[in-house]
Design a protein around this motif. Structure first.
Motif, PDB file in Angstrom:
ATOM      1  N   UNK A  86      77.001  10.394 -12.640  1.00  0.00           N
ATOM      2  CA  UNK A  86      78.195  10.668 -13.281  1.00  0.00           C
ATOM      3  C   UNK A  86      78.306  10.747 -14.635  1.00  0.00           C
ATOM      4  N   UNK A  87      77.224   9.775 -15.264  1.00  0.00           N
ATOM      5  CA  UNK A  87      76.947   9.837 -16.740  1.00  0.00           C
ATOM      6  C   UNK A  87      76.608  11.068 -17.050  1.00  0.00           C
ATOM      7  N   UNK A  88      75.571  11.752 -16.442  1.00  0.00           N
ATOM      8  CA  UNK A  88      74.996  13.091 -16.500  1.00  0.00           C
ATOM      9  C   UNK A  88      75.905  14.095 -16.685  1.00  0.00           C
ATOM     10  N   UNK A  89      76.743  14.080 -15.542  1.00  0.00           N
ATOM     11  CA  UNK A  89      77.797  15.104 -15.418  1.00  0.00           C
ATOM     12  C   UNK A  89      78.615  15.218 -16.973  1.00  0.00           C
ATOM     13  N   UNK A  90      78.918  13.886 -17.326  1.00  0.00           N
ATOM     14  CA  UNK A  90      79.809  13.896 -18.481  1.00  0.00           C
ATOM     15  C   UNK A  90      79.077  14.262 -19.786  1.00  0.00           C
ATOM     16  N   UNK A 107      80.001  17.781 -21.740  1.00  0.00           N
ATOM     17  CA  UNK A 107      80.627  17.495 -23.109  1.00  0.00           C
ATOM     18  C   UNK A 107      79.826  18.479 -23.926  1.00  0.00           C
ATOM     19  N   UNK A 108      78.452  18.593 -23.992  1.00  0.00           N
ATOM     20  CA  UNK A 108      77.717  19.424 -24.408  1.00  0.00           C
ATOM     21  C   UNK A 108      78.198  21.033 -24.281  1.00  0.00           C
ATOM     22  N   UNK A 109      78.135  21.248 -22.971  1.00  0.00           N
ATOM     23  CA  UNK A 109      78.870  22.404 -22.578  1.00  0.00           C
ATOM     24  C   UNK A 109      80.158  22.975 -23.238  1.00  0.00           C
ATOM     25  N   UNK A 110      80.835  22.130 -23.133  1.00  0.00           N
ATOM     26  CA  UNK A 110      82.377  22.297 -24.257  1.00  0.00           C
ATOM     27  C   UNK A 110      82.130  22.413 -25.605  1.00  0.00           C
ATOM     28  N   UNK A 111      81.465  21.485 -26.125  1.00  0.00           N
ATOM     29  CA  UNK A 111      81.020  21.841 -27.570  1.00  0.00           C
ATOM     30  C   UNK A 111      80.460  23.271 -27.675  1.00  0.00           C
ATOM     31  N   UNK A 112      79.494  23.639 -26.896  1.00  0.00           N
ATOM     32  CA  UNK A 112      78.664  25.068 -27.216  1.00  0.00           C
ATOM     33  C   UNK A 112      79.948  26.254 -27.064  1.00  0.00           C
ATOM     34  N   UNK A 113      80.628  25.796 -25.941  1.00  0.00           N
ATOM     35  CA  UNK A 113      81.700  26.773 -25.624  1.00  0.00           C
ATOM     36  C   UNK A 113      82.808  27.035 -26.999  1.00  0.00           C
ATOM     37  N   UNK A 114      82.912  25.699 -27.368  1.00  0.00           N
ATOM     38  CA  UNK A 114      84.072  25.602 -28.476  1.00  0.00           C
ATOM     39  C   UNK A 114      83.345  26.236 -29.702  1.00  0.00           C
ATOM     40  N   UNK A 115      82.265  26.389 -29.824  1.00  0.00           N
ATOM     41  CA  UNK A 115      81.495  26.883 -31.011  1.00  0.00           C
ATOM     42  C   UNK A 115      81.553  28.371 -30.768  1.00  0.00           C
ATOM     43  N   UNK A 116      81.154  28.959 -29.483  1.00  0.00           N
ATOM     44  CA  UNK A 116      80.868  30.264 -29.386  1.00  0.00           C
ATOM     45  C   UNK A 116      82.226  31.041 -29.300  1.00  0.00           C
ATOM     46  N   UNK A 117      83.393  30.389 -28.835  1.00  0.00           N
ATOM     47  CA  UNK A 117      84.596  31.109 -28.929  1.00  0.00           C
ATOM     48  C   UNK A 117      85.498  30.404 -29.816  1.00  0.00           C
ATOM     49  N   UNK A 123      84.102  21.382 -20.421  1.00  0.00           N
ATOM     50  CA  UNK A 123      82.566  21.792 -19.995  1.00  0.00           C
ATOM     51  C   UNK A 123      82.527  21.551 -18.476  1.00  0.00           C
ATOM     52  N   UNK A 124      83.083  20.423 -17.841  1.00  0.00           N
ATOM     53  CA  UNK A 124      83.131  19.893 -16.374  1.00  0.00           C
ATOM     54  C   UNK A 124      83.730  21.328 -15.683  1.00  0.00           C
ATOM     55  N   UNK A 125      84.842  21.835 -16.239  1.00  0.00           N
ATOM     56  CA  UNK A 125      85.516  22.863 -15.445  1.00  0.00           C
ATOM     57  C   UNK A 125      85.059  24.053 -15.481  1.00  0.00           C
ATOM     58  N   UNK A 132      75.648  24.714 -10.541  1.00  0.00           N
ATOM     59  CA  UNK A 132      75.313  25.510 -11.524  1.00  0.00           C
ATOM     60  C   UNK A 132      74.431  24.661 -12.810  1.00  0.00           C
ATOM     61  N   UNK A 133      73.703  25.495 -13.536  1.00  0.00           N
ATOM     62  CA  UNK A 133      72.908  24.850 -14.258  1.00  0.00           C
ATOM     63  C   UNK A 133      73.572  24.769 -15.743  1.00  0.00           C
ATOM     64  N   UNK A 134      72.840  24.101 -16.540  1.00  0.00           N
ATOM     65  CA  UNK A 134      73.254  24.118 -17.966  1.00  0.00           C
ATOM     66  C   UNK A 134      73.803  25.364 -18.729  1.00  0.00           C
ATOM     67  N   UNK A 135      73.174  26.464 -18.630  1.00  0.00           N
ATOM     68  CA  UNK A 135      73.527  27.743 -19.241  1.00  0.00           C
ATOM     69  C   UNK A 135      74.772  28.199 -18.567  1.00  0.00           C
ATOM     70  N   UNK A 136      74.852  28.056 -17.244  1.00  0.00           N
ATOM     71  CA  UNK A 136      75.716  28.843 -16.446  1.00  0.00           C
ATOM     72  C   UNK A 136      76.960  28.088 -16.769  1.00  0.00           C
ATOM     73  N   UNK A 137      76.777  26.788 -16.782  1.00  0.00           N
ATOM     74  CA  UNK A 137      77.911  25.901 -17.247  1.00  0.00           C
ATOM     75  C   UNK A 137      78.788  26.174 -18.314  1.00  0.00           C
ATOM     76  N   UNK A 138      77.833  26.330 -19.415  1.00  0.00           N
ATOM     77  CA  UNK A 138      78.191  26.805 -20.762  1.00  0.00           C
ATOM     78  C   UNK A 138      79.028  28.068 -20.629  1.00  0.00           C
ATOM     79  N   UNK A 139      78.531  29.098 -20.057  1.00  0.00           N
ATOM     80  CA  UNK A 139      79.099  30.499 -19.754  1.00  0.00           C
ATOM     81  C   UNK A 139      80.440  30.278 -19.023  1.00  0.00           C
ATOM     82  N   UNK A 140      80.501  29.278 -18.152  1.00  0.00           N
ATOM     83  CA  UNK A 140      81.838  29.094 -17.411  1.00  0.00           C
ATOM     84  C   UNK A 140      82.774  28.268 -18.266  1.00  0.00           C
TER      85      UNK A 140
END
Length: 90
Positions: free
Chosen positions: A6-10, A14-24, A40-42, A63-71
């Motif tokens: 659960x901690x790993x998912x969070x 969070x990191x995928x959400x940060x990168x998404x906010x930075x990209x868009x 990021x979780x969504x 999904x992996x980290x890269x696909x989670x970020x794209x999602x």
């Protein structure tokens, strides 16, 4: 699911959400730790769903980290469209 899982998912969310906010970037991006993590979780759930639907992932694979970020970028785009149309307040 263990606490470590659960901690790993969070953390990944969070990191995928940060990168998404930075990209868009946008004036109405969701802010704060919780909304960024949910973004990021969504994105990871969306990427997993689409990947399994097209046969890229097996039913027990996520999904992996890269696909989670794209999602997450896709979820953030949808968020921007909903705020722009007035469906939700940004």
């Amino acid at each position: 699911m263990s606490f470590g899982g659960l901690l790993w998912i969070i953390i990944v969310g969070f990191v995928a959400g940060l990168i998404a906010r930075w990209l868009a970037p946008g004036p109405n991006n969701p802010s704060g730790f919780i909304l960024t993590t949910i973004l990021g979780i969504a994105g990871a759930f969306l990427a997993t769903f689409i990947g399994q639907a097209i046969g890229h992932y097996s039913p027990d694979q996520g999904a992996g980290f890269i696909m989670a970020t794209i999602g997450a970028v896709v979820v953030l785009f949808i968020w921007h469209r909903l705020v722009a149309s007035g469906v939700i307040k940004g």
